[in-house]
Design an enzyme around this catalytic site. Structure first.
Site, mmCIF file in Angstrom:
data_model
loop_
_atom_site.group_PDB
_atom_site.id
_atom_site.type_symbol
_atom_site.label_atom_id
_atom_site.label_comp_id
_atom_site.label_asym_id
_atom_site.label_seq_id
_atom_site.Cartn_x
_atom_site.Cartn_y
_atom_site.Cartn_z
ATOM 1 N N LYS A 21 48.888 44.638 49.209
ATOM 2 C CA LYS A 21 48.790 43.176 49.095
ATOM 3 C C LYS A 21 49.765 42.641 48.055
ATOM 4 C CE LYS A 21 44.395 43.047 47.893
ATOM 5 N NZ LYS A 21 44.016 44.479 47.882
ATOM 6 N N ARG A 96 37.399 37.646 47.803
ATOM 7 C CA ARG A 96 36.912 39.018 47.912
ATOM 8 C C ARG A 96 35.440 39.063 48.274
ATOM 9 N NH1 ARG A 96 40.944 41.445 44.161
ATOM 10 N NH2 ARG A 96 40.862 43.700 44.265
ATOM 11 N N ARG A 133 50.433 55.013 41.874
ATOM 12 C CA ARG A 133 50.865 53.648 41.534
ATOM 13 C C ARG A 133 51.175 53.495 40.049
ATOM 14 N NH1 ARG A 133 47.710 48.368 43.484
ATOM 15 N NH2 ARG A 133 45.886 49.356 42.565
ATOM 16 N N ARG A 166 47.521 51.558 35.942
ATOM 17 C CA ARG A 166 46.395 50.648 35.726
ATOM 18 C C ARG A 166 45.156 51.479 35.414
ATOM 19 N NH1 ARG A 166 46.128 46.240 40.561
ATOM 20 N NH2 ARG A 166 43.937 46.727 40.270
ATOM 21 N N ARG A 177 35.926 51.150 43.647
ATOM 22 C CA ARG A 177 36.558 49.933 44.183
ATOM 23 C C ARG A 177 36.558 49.946 45.704
ATOM 24 N NH1 ARG A 177 42.086 50.394 41.521
ATOM 25 N NH2 ARG A 177 42.626 48.472 42.607
HETATM 26 P P1 AMP Z 1 43.452 43.528 41.868
HETATM 27 O O1 AMP Z 1 44.616 43.484 40.956
HETATM 28 O O2 AMP Z 1 43.487 42.471 42.933
HETATM 29 O O3 AMP Z 1 43.207 44.897 42.446
HETATM 30 O O4 AMP Z 1 42.166 43.181 40.983
HETATM 31 C C1 AMP Z 1 41.771 44.032 39.924
HETATM 32 C C2 AMP Z 1 40.312 43.807 39.596
HETATM 33 O O5 AMP Z 1 40.107 42.456 39.168
HETATM 34 C C3 AMP Z 1 39.336 43.984 40.752
HETATM 35 O O6 AMP Z 1 38.989 45.338 40.960
HETATM 36 C C4 AMP Z 1 38.166 43.142 40.282
HETATM 37 O O7 AMP Z 1 37.428 43.803 39.282
HETATM 38 C C5 AMP Z 1 38.861 41.952 39.634
HETATM 39 N N1 AMP Z 1 39.132 40.889 40.626
HETATM 40 C C6 AMP Z 1 40.340 40.468 41.079
HETATM 41 N N2 AMP Z 1 40.221 39.499 41.986
HETATM 42 C C7 AMP Z 1 38.885 39.291 42.142
HETATM 43 C C8 AMP Z 1 38.098 38.441 42.963
HETATM 44 N N3 AMP Z 1 38.667 37.595 43.836
HETATM 45 N N4 AMP Z 1 36.751 38.512 42.853
HETATM 46 C C9 AMP Z 1 36.174 39.343 41.979
HETATM 47 N N5 AMP Z 1 36.838 40.200 41.189
HETATM 48 C C10 AMP Z 1 38.192 40.176 41.258
#
Ligand code: AMP
Length: 223
Positions: A21, A96, A133, A166, A177
């Site tokens: 993404k 999400r 990653r 990360r 996750r």
């Molecule tokens: P990402 O970088 O999109 O993988 O997001 C990293 C982490 O941030 C996720 O695993 C969640 O803990 C939190 N997070 C990001 N976007 C959301 C969302 N839309 N709703 C809830 N938690 C989020």
């Protein structure tokens, strides 16, 4: 590729962690000159700045859990009020949950339903991608190469800054996750399919091939 202004439909990237993404969203936003809004990036920025929201979000993120809906919704609605979003924008990693999706549908109205690109990637590939990653601390570039002889301190191909892993890409967090994705985010596929706006992409291909699938759809529909 032509440029366009006044895109009346937001673009959403949907897919499990590691489906590409962020990579696709960055590229598409640059090509179309629209803001790339990643709630994950916004939260990591809050953590870096040590804000109250950042302190709360950190615990959830490091446990592989979702940050509570109310916090995400407030942060996101604020962000999309920004002037730079007037001519369209792209969402990465949000919505999400069904609650988040419903808030957005209400916000946009049914006349402005989004384009939703689902990046489909088999689970075993996702786990491998998370292991490899690396993310640039300065420009945010995402690197996924498999190096045969890992450098002591890998650096960004784009800007030369240090690459880092990360914390939530640790194997046990990745599994959590993925579980959370299956339980809370996967239902969004049928939600958007029912609205007639889901575009399924094979995400288990090279970056260029995936990007072409996406732009083919947009170019055909935007003319
Ligand atoms: P990402 O970088 O999109 O993988 O997001 C990293 C982490 O941030 C996720 O695993 C969640 O803990 C939190 N997070 C990001 N976007 C959301 C969302 N839309 N709703 C809830 N938690 C989020």
């Amino acid at each position: 590729m032509h440029h366009f202004f006044g895109l009346s439909r937001p673009i959403i990237f949907l897919g499990p962690p590691g489906s590409g993404k962020g990579t696709q969203a960055k590229r598409l936003a640059a090509a179309y000159h629209i803001p790339h809004i990643s709630t994950g990036d916004l939260l990591r920025e809050q953590i870096k700045q040590k804000t109250a929201l950042g302190q709360i979000a950190k615990g959830w993120i490091e446990a592989g859990q979702l940050v509570p809906d109310e916090l995400i919704i407030e942060m996101l609605l604020n962000r999309i009020q920004n002037e730079d979003c007037a001519a369209g924008y792209l969402l990465d990693g949000v919505p999400r949950t069904l609650v988040q999706a419903e808030v957005l549908t209400k916000e946009w109205g049914t006349a402005h339903l989004p384009f939703v690109f689902f990046l489909d990637v088999p689970t075993e590939v996702l786990v491998q991608r998370a292991e490899r990653r690396l993310v640039c601390t300065a420009c945010g570039m995402i690197d996924n190469q498999l190096v045969s002889e890992p450098q002591a301190q890998p650096t960004c191909k784009n800007c030369g800054a240090a690459l880092h892993r990360r914390p939530d890409d640790a194997p046990e967090v990745v599994l959590e996750r993925l579980k959370v994705y299956d339980q809370l985010t996967k239902p969004l596929l049928s939600y958007y399919e029912d609205l007639g706006v889901l575009v399924q992409c094979n995400g288990n291909q090279g970056v260029d091939q995936v990007f072409r699938q996406i732009t083919d759809v947009l170019e055909n529909k935007l003319d």
